[in-house]
Design an enzyme around this catalytic site. Structure first.
Site, mmCIF file in Angstrom:
data_model
loop_
_atom_site.group_PDB
_atom_site.id
_atom_site.type_symbol
_atom_site.label_atom_id
_atom_site.label_comp_id
_atom_site.label_asym_id
_atom_site.label_seq_id
_atom_site.Cartn_x
_atom_site.Cartn_y
_atom_site.Cartn_z
ATOM 1 C CB THR A 58 -0.886 0.031 1.264
ATOM 2 O OG1 THR A 58 -1.644 -1.175 1.321
ATOM 3 C CG2 THR A 58 -1.834 1.217 1.228
ATOM 4 C CE LYS A 93 -5.115 -0.944 1.599
ATOM 5 N NZ LYS A 93 -5.084 -2.214 2.239
ATOM 6 C CE LYS A 124 1.507 2.295 4.083
ATOM 7 N NZ LYS A 124 2.175 1.058 3.727
HETATM 8 P P1 NAD Z 1 6.096 -5.642 7.369
HETATM 9 O O1 NAD Z 1 6.821 -4.476 7.946
HETATM 10 O O2 NAD Z 1 5.801 -6.814 8.239
HETATM 11 O O3 NAD Z 1 6.912 -6.191 6.090
HETATM 12 C C1 NAD Z 1 7.664 -5.387 5.218
HETATM 13 C C2 NAD Z 1 8.952 -6.116 4.929
HETATM 14 O O4 NAD Z 1 9.713 -5.366 3.975
HETATM 15 C C3 NAD Z 1 9.857 -6.297 6.167
HETATM 16 O O5 NAD Z 1 10.147 -7.663 6.354
HETATM 17 C C4 NAD Z 1 11.102 -5.489 5.829
HETATM 18 O O6 NAD Z 1 12.288 -6.052 6.347
HETATM 19 C C5 NAD Z 1 11.086 -5.520 4.310
HETATM 20 N N1 NAD Z 1 11.860 -4.453 3.705
HETATM 21 C C6 NAD Z 1 11.929 -3.145 4.060
HETATM 22 N N2 NAD Z 1 12.752 -2.475 3.231
HETATM 23 C C7 NAD Z 1 13.218 -3.384 2.328
HETATM 24 C C8 NAD Z 1 14.106 -3.304 1.226
HETATM 25 N N3 NAD Z 1 14.676 -2.155 0.864
HETATM 26 N N4 NAD Z 1 14.363 -4.438 0.531
HETATM 27 C C9 NAD Z 1 13.771 -5.604 0.881
HETATM 28 N N5 NAD Z 1 12.923 -5.746 1.920
HETATM 29 C C10 NAD Z 1 12.661 -4.644 2.633
HETATM 30 O O7 NAD Z 1 4.763 -5.056 6.726
HETATM 31 P P2 NAD Z 1 3.469 -5.888 6.274
HETATM 32 O O8 NAD Z 1 2.465 -5.880 7.368
HETATM 33 O O9 NAD Z 1 3.895 -7.166 5.644
HETATM 34 O O10 NAD Z 1 2.876 -4.894 5.158
HETATM 35 C C11 NAD Z 1 3.438 -4.826 3.850
HETATM 36 C C12 NAD Z 1 2.582 -3.913 3.012
HETATM 37 O O11 NAD Z 1 1.244 -4.413 2.974
HETATM 38 C C13 NAD Z 1 2.475 -2.476 3.550
HETATM 39 O O12 NAD Z 1 2.502 -1.580 2.468
HETATM 40 C C14 NAD Z 1 1.138 -2.467 4.268
HETATM 41 O O13 NAD Z 1 0.555 -1.173 4.332
HETATM 42 C C15 NAD Z 1 0.340 -3.410 3.394
HETATM 43 N N6 NAD Z 1 -0.803 -4.051 4.072
HETATM 44 C C16 NAD Z 1 -0.613 -4.631 5.299
HETATM 45 C C17 NAD Z 1 -1.703 -5.237 5.921
HETATM 46 C C18 NAD Z 1 -1.556 -5.900 7.289
HETATM 47 O O14 NAD Z 1 -2.575 -6.250 7.894
HETATM 48 N N7 NAD Z 1 -0.326 -6.108 7.784
HETATM 49 C C19 NAD Z 1 -2.960 -5.246 5.300
HETATM 50 C C20 NAD Z 1 -3.087 -4.688 4.034
HETATM 51 C C21 NAD Z 1 -1.995 -4.085 3.438
#
Ligand code: NAD
Length: 289
Positions: A86, A161, A236
């Site tokens: 997102t 979204k 966010k």
């Molecule tokens: P998260 O923080 O658990 O995962 C993100 C991952 O990206 C981490 O493991 C981090 O180490 C990695 N990362 C960061 N910078 C990086 C880079 N330069 N290269 C490689 N890896 C890198 O977050 P999440 O909960 O998995 O969410 C991911 C996305 O999904 C976000 O944009 C969030 O808004 C969206 N989202 C999350 C949810 C939820 O319920 N968690 C629901 C809908 C959408």
């Protein structure tokens, strides 16, 4: 089909696991996470090298732009960059332009459904980008989710979204404050649910995700407001909605107010790490001032 998967956090790891379980040849990369059962490369470029599709699931638009520049240089011409993070609409459009310059296809396909949906393969994807690119990634979306809607050109997935989640944030606040008013008027919460869930005030937040514990279907309220969908993530998305509204000169007073309330809840009160429906006990603990 060979897949690269960058960003294996709470959402990315189970999404990748579902693709591997379906038999796909997948290589992952994450700066921190090392999920079990996912073959990992040493760099994002190495994970993208030779991949037909590279999926990104990253925290924000700035990180996405950096990663995109790195992986696009490594992807074969005609490959698809499928971003499921997102992010702001601007970043999604910028990444699509970068992809086009590198003779790649790009799809922005943020998700709804949270960690449970990612684990169970029941996410909803809202996708923007060329139709042929959407068609190419559709078999993957069908494994990771239960529904995928093609919304239009680049950035349309992110637009859908944030509009959806702006409604969700505003509606959750309205549902919570109405419960608190009902409490103070001496109305039983079950009666409140029974009436509203079958009347014109019904909504997903009331009927499917009721913020009052012990009322309606099981929801995070029944688990002491453990997320679920964290208030931090709602903040966010409401911030992204306001960024887009300012850029597009759209008047969104309810979205702005919902953003301000979630910002106060997460940044100044006890909302960080709690489900976004914990607005109900927050309102319940307050009076009008
Ligand atoms: P998260 O923080 O658990 O995962 C993100 C991952 O990206 C981490 O493991 C981090 O180490 C990695 N990362 C960061 N910078 C990086 C880079 N330069 N290269 C490689 N890896 C890198 O977050 P999440 O909960 O998995 O969410 C991911 C996305 O999904 C976000 O944009 C969030 O808004 C969206 N989202 C999350 C949810 C939820 O319920 N968690 C629901 C809908 C959408």
């Amino acid at each position: 089909m060979k897949i690269g998967f960058i960003g294996l956090g709470n959402m990315g790891a189970p999404m990748a696991a579902n693709l591997i379980a379906a038999g796909y040849d997948l290589t992952g990369f994450d700066t921190l996470a090392k999920p079990d059962g996912v073959p990992m490369a040493a760099t994002a470029a190495a994970a993208a090298n030779g991949a037909d599709v590279v999926i990104t699931m990253l925290p924000n638009g700035d990180i996405l732009r950096l990663v995109a520049a790195e992986i696009h240089a490594a992807m074969p011409k005609g490959a698809v960059h499928l971003d499921c993070s997102t992010v702001d609409v601007e970043s999604a459009r910028n990444v699509a332009e970068l992809a086009e310059k590198a003779s790649l296809l790009a799809v922005d396909a943020p998700v709804s459904g949270g960690i449970g949906g990612a684990t169970n393969g029941t996410l909803t994807f809202m996708a923007g980008g060329p139709k042929d690119a959407f068609a190419k990634v559709s078999p993957l979306l069908d494994i990771m989710g239960q529904k995928a809607v093609h919304c239009g050109d680049a950035g349309s997935g992110q637009a859908a979204k944030i509009c959806n989640n702006m409604i969700l944030g505003v509606t959750m606040i309205a549902t919570c404050e109405a419960f608190v008013l009902a409490d103070k008027l001496g109305l039983d919460r079950q009666a409140m649910f029974d009436v509203v869930s079958t009347s014109s005030g019904y909504s997903w937040t009331m009927n499917a995700y009721c913020p009052a514990p012990g009322v309606g279907p099981q929801s995070p309220a029944d688990n002491d407001y453990q997320p679920g969908f964290a208030a931090d993530l709602m903040l966010k998305d409401l911030n992204l909605a306001q960024m887009a509204a300012i850029a597009a000169d759209a008047d969104t007073p309810m979205g702005q107010h919902a953003r301000d309330l979630y910002a106060q809840f997460v940044e100044d009160e006890d909302g960080a790490g709690r489900d976004f429906s914990a607005m109900l006990p927050r309102f319940a603990a307050r009076g009008r001032t």
